[in-house]
Scaffold this active site. Structure first.
Site, short mmCIF file in Angstrom:
data_model
loop_
_atom_site.label_atom_id
_atom_site.label_comp_id
_atom_site.label_asym_id
_atom_site.label_seq_id
_atom_site.Cartn_x
_atom_site.Cartn_y
_atom_site.Cartn_z
N LYS A 258 44.31 34.30 39.46
CA LYS A 258 43.10 35.08 39.17
C LYS A 258 43.54 36.61 38.88
O LYS A 258 42.65 37.17 38.37
CB LYS A 258 42.41 35.16 40.42
CG LYS A 258 41.72 33.94 40.78
CD LYS A 258 40.76 33.72 41.95
CE LYS A 258 40.28 32.64 42.36
NZ LYS A 258 39.72 32.30 43.73
N ARG A 259 44.62 36.74 39.17
CA ARG A 259 45.31 38.29 38.71
C ARG A 259 45.64 38.19 37.34
O ARG A 259 45.84 37.45 36.72
CB ARG A 259 46.38 38.58 39.89
CG ARG A 259 45.71 39.30 40.87
CD ARG A 259 46.79 39.20 41.95
NE ARG A 259 47.21 37.87 42.20
CZ ARG A 259 48.37 37.83 42.77
NH1 ARG A 259 49.28 38.57 42.93
NH2 ARG A 259 48.67 36.45 43.04
#
Ligand code: GLU
Length: 506
Positions: A258-259
């Site tokens: 997600k990063r």
């Protein structure tokens, strides 16, 4: 596999961060299934985790869904018969059902303090045992409970899990899955602050909102045995579960983070739908791209319309195995959808990007006749809308700035290039600004001057656009108009004269 009852599916985001690619894929598959079966797509906001609340996450989720064209039939801003659709507004409902479970012996109040639980965990760690609740309060006597209650001791409600045996359920994609009940130790359903945990709220709402199918990310698979035991305790019928395959990193190794991290070819891997939107991807392309993350329309093509996807989508066709994010297809798909746009549509979509990237008010751009002239010139070349500014900035800035050395054509010096430009300038001053009127005379001029057309057109290209690589020359000059084109020739001549002077003194 259209069931003979109305399908109701839901997307249940927690507003703990911006809406990311994986969430969008989950939403899309639920939406496709609802539209395929003529059922309902419900948006429910799971906002019971107050500690992780992000203020604009809800708006971001709704904007992202709407941008992708995933409209919801019930939920925030739409309403519906099963509201409220925010879990934070449903607390009395969870209290009622948690109370029901306690009354019927499926759950119990636990009064253990943080201090006791901490000491228990440390003792377990010291003995090198698995940590977990020791079910102390499951065995309280009626008198002890009455005492705690009379003293208004803060309590949580815990599910009384079966102490042995297994829980099995059938996942529509993965078949029968079995868990050992001993792995789940009486999880908390209701917290002492009065908020439910995800598990209680999720199950109660799916039941009360009459959800028939749950398509969600496979990170929730481990929660299902707990949910199954809750459904059993309540005596409610379970929905159909389908846990969607993991989306892997474009390299095929590891989970899609997600990063931010470096994607294929070293470029940045975008995470959130808002980022793809800002990067100039069309919603049509994103819709198509998300749909191929675990599903395929046909063996022959990855390109399909919204209507084709609705007609063809079905749960058994979802691929249960994890797949790498086919990021390299996204630009190609986006280019395809950009080429499908009519010129007025393309112009309308380019305007906000050019406005943003060139710092021009969008209204000014929308009225500028240059844009509809230029848009078709770059339509074939664009992979994203955000690339337009680098092609078209020349038409919207008052004065160009570029290295004057670029005006010197191959095999010519500054003086030769200046002479060529002056001749072209003079010719242009008397020509009508249409493609047909410009091309022939300029080609003839190149011949007269003993130049290759590439040499002459190259000088003109830099003079009028400030670039060596630019949209087609005549179209660019027509978009600029005679006055600005001639002014730019004059500007370039001045620069060349300075170079000539420098050459003769140097
Ligand atoms: N609120 C959960 C999430 O954020 C929903 C999971 C589910 O669909 O059950 O993903």
């Amino acid at each position: 596999m259209t069931p003979n009852y109305p399908v109701r599916v839901r997307m249940a985001p927690s507003p703990t961060g911006y809406f990311h690619l994986g969430s969008a894929r989950t939403a899309l598959f639920n939406w496709l299934y609802a539209r395929h079966t003529g059922g309902a797509f419900i948006l429910r906001i799971e906002d019971t985790d107050r500690t992780r609340f992000v203020a604009d996450a809800l708006q971001d989720a709704m904007d992202s869904l709407r941008w992708l064209g995933l409209d919801w039939d019930e939920g925030p801003e739409v309403g519906g018969p099963h509201g409220p659709y925010f879990q934070s507004e449903r607390l009395p409902i969870y209290h009622e059902w948690a109370g029901w479970l306690v009354e019927h012996g499926h759950a119990y109040r636990c009064y253990c303090s943080e201090a006791r639980l901490g000491a228990l965990r440390r003792a377990q760690q010291a003995r090198k045992e698995n940590t977990g609740y020791d079910r102390h309060c499951r065995h309280l006597t009626a008198t002890q409970r009455a005492e705690y209650a009379a003293a208004a001791t803060p309590a949580v409600v815990r599910l009384a899990m079966p102490l042995a045996g297994e829980t099995s359920f059938t996942d529509a994609l993965r078949g029968v899955i079995t868990f050992d009940n001993r792995q789940i130790i009486d999880p908390i359903l209701l917290k002492s602050d009065g908020f439910p945990t995800y598990h209680l709220a999720n199950v109660v709402d799916d039941h009360l909102m009459e959800i028939t199918h749950i398509l969600r990310g496979d990170e929730w698979l481990n929660s299902v045995p707990l949910h199954v035991n809750l459904y059993r305790a309540f005596g409610w019928e379970m929905p159909v579960y389908a846990h969607l395959p993991l989306i892997l990193d474009p390299s095929g190794v590891g989970k899609l983070s997600k990063r931010k991290k470096k994607g294929e070819g070293g470029e940045e891997l975008l995470t959130y739908i808002r980022e793809y939107r800002q990067a100039g991807y069309l919603p049509e392309a994103m819709f198509n791209f998300l749909a191929i993350l675990g599903w395929s329309y046909s063996a022959d093509t990855d390109l399909f319309s919204r209507e084709q996807a609705i007609a063809a989508f079905d749960i058994p066709h979802i691929n249960a195995s994890p797949g790498a994010l086919p990021l390299s297809k996204l630009d190609w798909m986006n280019g395809h959808y950009i080429r499908q746009l009519s010129i007025p549509d393309l112009t309308g979509r380019l305007a906000p990007f050019l406005a943003r990237d060139l710092g021009i008010p969008v209204e000014t751009l929308a009225e500028d006749p240059a844009l509809p002239t230029l848009a078709p010139l770059i339509q074939e070349r664009l992979k994203t809308l955000a690339e337009a500014a680098a092609w078209l900035d020349f038409a919207f800035v008052a004065k160009l700035s570029y290295d004057p050395q670029m005006l010197i054509a191959k095999k010519l010096d500054a003086a030769g290039s200046l002479a060529a430009l002056e001749a072209a300038h003079k010719l242009l001053a008397g020509l009508p600004f249409t493609e047909e009127a410009l091309e022939g005379p300029l080609r003839d001029l190149a011949q007269e001057l003993g130049l290759k057309t590439g040499q002459l057109f190259g000088i003109l290209r830099v003079a009028t656009t400030g670039k060596e690589v630019a949209p087609p020359l005549f179209g660019s000059m027509i978009a600029l108009g005679r006055e600005r084109t001639l002014a730019r020739c004059a500007q370039a001549e001045a620069s060349l004269r300075t170079l000539v002077a420098a050459e003769s003194t140097g």
